[in-house]
Design a protein around this motif. Structure first.
Motif, mmCIF file in Angstrom:
data_model
loop_
_atom_site.group_PDB
_atom_site.id
_atom_site.type_symbol
_atom_site.label_atom_id
_atom_site.label_comp_id
_atom_site.label_asym_id
_atom_site.label_seq_id
_atom_site.Cartn_x
_atom_site.Cartn_y
_atom_site.Cartn_z
ATOM 1 N N HIS A 107 -34.909 3.419 -85.970
ATOM 2 C CA HIS A 107 -35.020 2.313 -86.778
ATOM 3 C C HIS A 107 -35.316 1.042 -86.090
ATOM 4 O O HIS A 107 -36.274 0.335 -86.252
ATOM 5 C CB HIS A 107 -33.651 1.969 -87.491
ATOM 6 C CG HIS A 107 -33.135 2.719 -88.408
ATOM 7 N ND1 HIS A 107 -33.708 2.453 -89.753
ATOM 8 C CD2 HIS A 107 -32.192 3.475 -88.732
ATOM 9 C CE1 HIS A 107 -33.111 3.363 -90.614
ATOM 10 N NE2 HIS A 107 -32.209 3.946 -89.998
ATOM 11 N N CYS A 110 -39.198 0.768 -85.700
ATOM 12 C CA CYS A 110 -39.964 0.518 -86.917
ATOM 13 C C CYS A 110 -39.599 -0.890 -87.256
ATOM 14 O O CYS A 110 -40.143 -1.507 -88.126
ATOM 15 C CB CYS A 110 -39.489 1.416 -88.008
ATOM 16 S SG CYS A 110 -40.076 3.142 -87.852
ATOM 17 N N GLU A 111 -38.759 -1.576 -86.376
ATOM 18 C CA GLU A 111 -38.699 -3.033 -86.909
ATOM 19 C C GLU A 111 -39.699 -3.975 -86.127
ATOM 20 O O GLU A 111 -40.148 -3.861 -85.164
ATOM 21 C CB GLU A 111 -37.255 -3.292 -86.361
ATOM 22 C CG GLU A 111 -35.980 -2.622 -86.912
ATOM 23 C CD GLU A 111 -34.836 -2.558 -86.195
ATOM 24 O OE1 GLU A 111 -34.542 -3.273 -84.979
ATOM 25 O OE2 GLU A 111 -33.661 -2.308 -86.895
ATOM 26 N N PRO A 114 -45.475 -5.181 -85.600
ATOM 27 C CA PRO A 114 -46.103 -4.183 -84.666
ATOM 28 C C PRO A 114 -46.859 -4.790 -83.777
ATOM 29 O O PRO A 114 -47.251 -4.162 -82.624
ATOM 30 C CB PRO A 114 -46.791 -3.512 -85.864
ATOM 31 C CG PRO A 114 -46.880 -4.250 -86.818
ATOM 32 C CD PRO A 114 -45.864 -5.139 -86.908
ATOM 33 N N LEU A 205 -42.815 7.336 -88.335
ATOM 34 C CA LEU A 205 -42.884 6.050 -87.197
ATOM 35 C C LEU A 205 -44.151 5.472 -87.343
ATOM 36 O O LEU A 205 -43.949 4.136 -87.022
ATOM 37 C CB LEU A 205 -42.563 6.912 -85.781
ATOM 38 C CG LEU A 205 -41.056 7.426 -85.758
ATOM 39 C CD1 LEU A 205 -40.885 8.027 -84.196
ATOM 40 C CD2 LEU A 205 -39.912 6.295 -85.684
ATOM 41 N N GLN A 206 -45.308 6.348 -87.237
ATOM 42 C CA GLN A 206 -46.274 5.678 -87.271
ATOM 43 C C GLN A 206 -46.830 4.699 -88.441
ATOM 44 O O GLN A 206 -47.223 3.639 -88.338
ATOM 45 C CB GLN A 206 -47.652 6.535 -87.399
ATOM 46 C CG GLN A 206 -48.953 5.937 -86.823
ATOM 47 C CD GLN A 206 -49.913 7.507 -86.652
ATOM 48 O OE1 GLN A 206 -49.986 8.332 -87.316
ATOM 49 N NE2 GLN A 206 -50.829 7.130 -85.773
ATOM 50 N N ARG A 208 -44.193 3.051 -89.872
ATOM 51 C CA ARG A 208 -43.391 2.021 -89.604
ATOM 52 C C ARG A 208 -42.209 2.432 -90.698
ATOM 53 O O ARG A 208 -41.669 1.377 -91.444
ATOM 54 C CB ARG A 208 -43.598 0.922 -89.384
ATOM 55 C CG ARG A 208 -44.679 0.548 -88.269
ATOM 56 C CD ARG A 208 -45.116 -0.769 -88.213
ATOM 57 N NE ARG A 208 -43.955 -1.619 -87.855
ATOM 58 C CZ ARG A 208 -43.448 -1.833 -86.640
ATOM 59 N NH1 ARG A 208 -43.880 -0.875 -85.700
ATOM 60 N NH2 ARG A 208 -42.529 -2.578 -86.307
ATOM 61 N N ARG A 209 -41.919 3.526 -91.035
ATOM 62 C CA ARG A 209 -40.887 3.836 -92.084
ATOM 63 C C ARG A 209 -39.617 4.197 -91.672
ATOM 64 O O ARG A 209 -39.286 5.528 -91.216
ATOM 65 C CB ARG A 209 -41.296 4.760 -93.256
ATOM 66 C CG ARG A 209 -42.632 4.513 -93.860
ATOM 67 C CD ARG A 209 -43.032 5.334 -95.160
ATOM 68 N NE ARG A 209 -43.954 5.147 -95.709
ATOM 69 C CZ ARG A 209 -45.255 5.820 -95.856
ATOM 70 N NH1 ARG A 209 -45.305 7.230 -95.379
ATOM 71 N NH2 ARG A 209 -46.136 5.660 -96.734
ATOM 72 N N GLY A 210 -38.701 3.461 -90.946
ATOM 73 C CA GLY A 210 -37.554 3.603 -90.185
ATOM 74 C C GLY A 210 -36.604 4.651 -90.857
ATOM 75 O O GLY A 210 -36.104 5.470 -90.386
#
Length: 242
Positions: A107, A110-111, A114, A205-206, A208-210
């Motif tokens: 988490h 992905c917060e 970026p 993760l790439q 950004r879907r935590g």
């Protein structure tokens, strides 16, 4: 097997080197327990170990004291030492803690913006992608190697989240479950599954879907935990056969 030019795996922070005779005895006895040369319930003496390993009893006693502190053996009054049964409740608690740490790290990764992410975090994740996002023909089939890389994968994820104390606790948990965790790679299909599952986690993760990355991590760790328990019980049963 890995292609000759396969990227080197990310490495975990190095622990202090241990070169003393007691450390060598400790590592050997821990391998004996992990590989079921010493089966839960087995009794032995310091003298027998010192004769088998060709060392004095002092380093043997020091090594056994460390193993006792870690919960692998216990001293028996006037009758030597005994290998303790695997405490599956304890291991399950450690796996639960590991899951909390790793999903929290997912988490955190992905917060935020970026563009403001820590450069070191991006480099760590890039190193994992270079190692795990490979076509099947380039994957390693060496169980010991993949086990080491898998451990580094999970420690690197937590390290990349940027919380040094969280990473320290995670390394401690990793050390404590290593004795049974490596069994997850004794079957070839688990090696392939690890590559596939790691690739999906890195993809989330790439992107950004935590929440997705955390869900995938939770399922991945649970599958490994279940497999390890089955294999451990089977190995203990086989080791006790004549």
């Amino acid at each position: 097997m890995s292609a000759p030019d396969a990227p080197r795996p990310p490495t975990m922070p190095a622990a202090p080197e241990r070169n003393s005779r007691a450390d060598q005895v400790y590592e050997q006895l821990k391998r004996d327990v992990a590989e079921f040369r010493l089966v839960p319930g087995d009794r032995f003496t310091e003298h027998a170990v010192s004769e088998r390993l060709g060392v004095s009893r002092t380093p043997v006693r020091q090594a056994l004291t460390r193993l006792q502190q870690e919960g692998h053996v216990e001293v028996m009054y006037r009758s030597g030492w005994r290998v303790l049964p695997f405490d599956f409740d304890k291991f399950e608690q450690l796996y639960d803690l590991r899951t909390v740490l790793e999903t929290t790290a997912a988490h955190r990764l992905c917060e935020g913006d970026p563009e403001l992410a820590r450069p070191g975090s991006r480099a760590l994740l890039d190193s994992l992608m270079a190692l795990w996002l490979l076509p099947p023909a380039q994957r390693s089939s060496d169980a010991a190697q993949v086990s080491q890389w898998d451990e580094a994968f999970h420690c690197t994820l937590v390290q990349a989240a940027g919380n040094a104390e969280m990473a320290r606790v995670h390394r401690d948990v990793t050390e404590r479950i290593r004795i049974i965790r490596r069994l997850d790679f004794t079957r070839h299909e688990r090696i392939d599954a690890t590559y596939d599952e790691h690739a999906k986690i890195l993809g989330a993760l790439q992107a950004r879907r935590g929440a997705q990355a955390a869900m995938l991590l939770r399922a991945h760790i649970s599958a490994s935990q279940t497999e390890v328990r089955k294999i451990t019980l089977h190995q203990i049963h086989m080791a006790r056969q004549p």
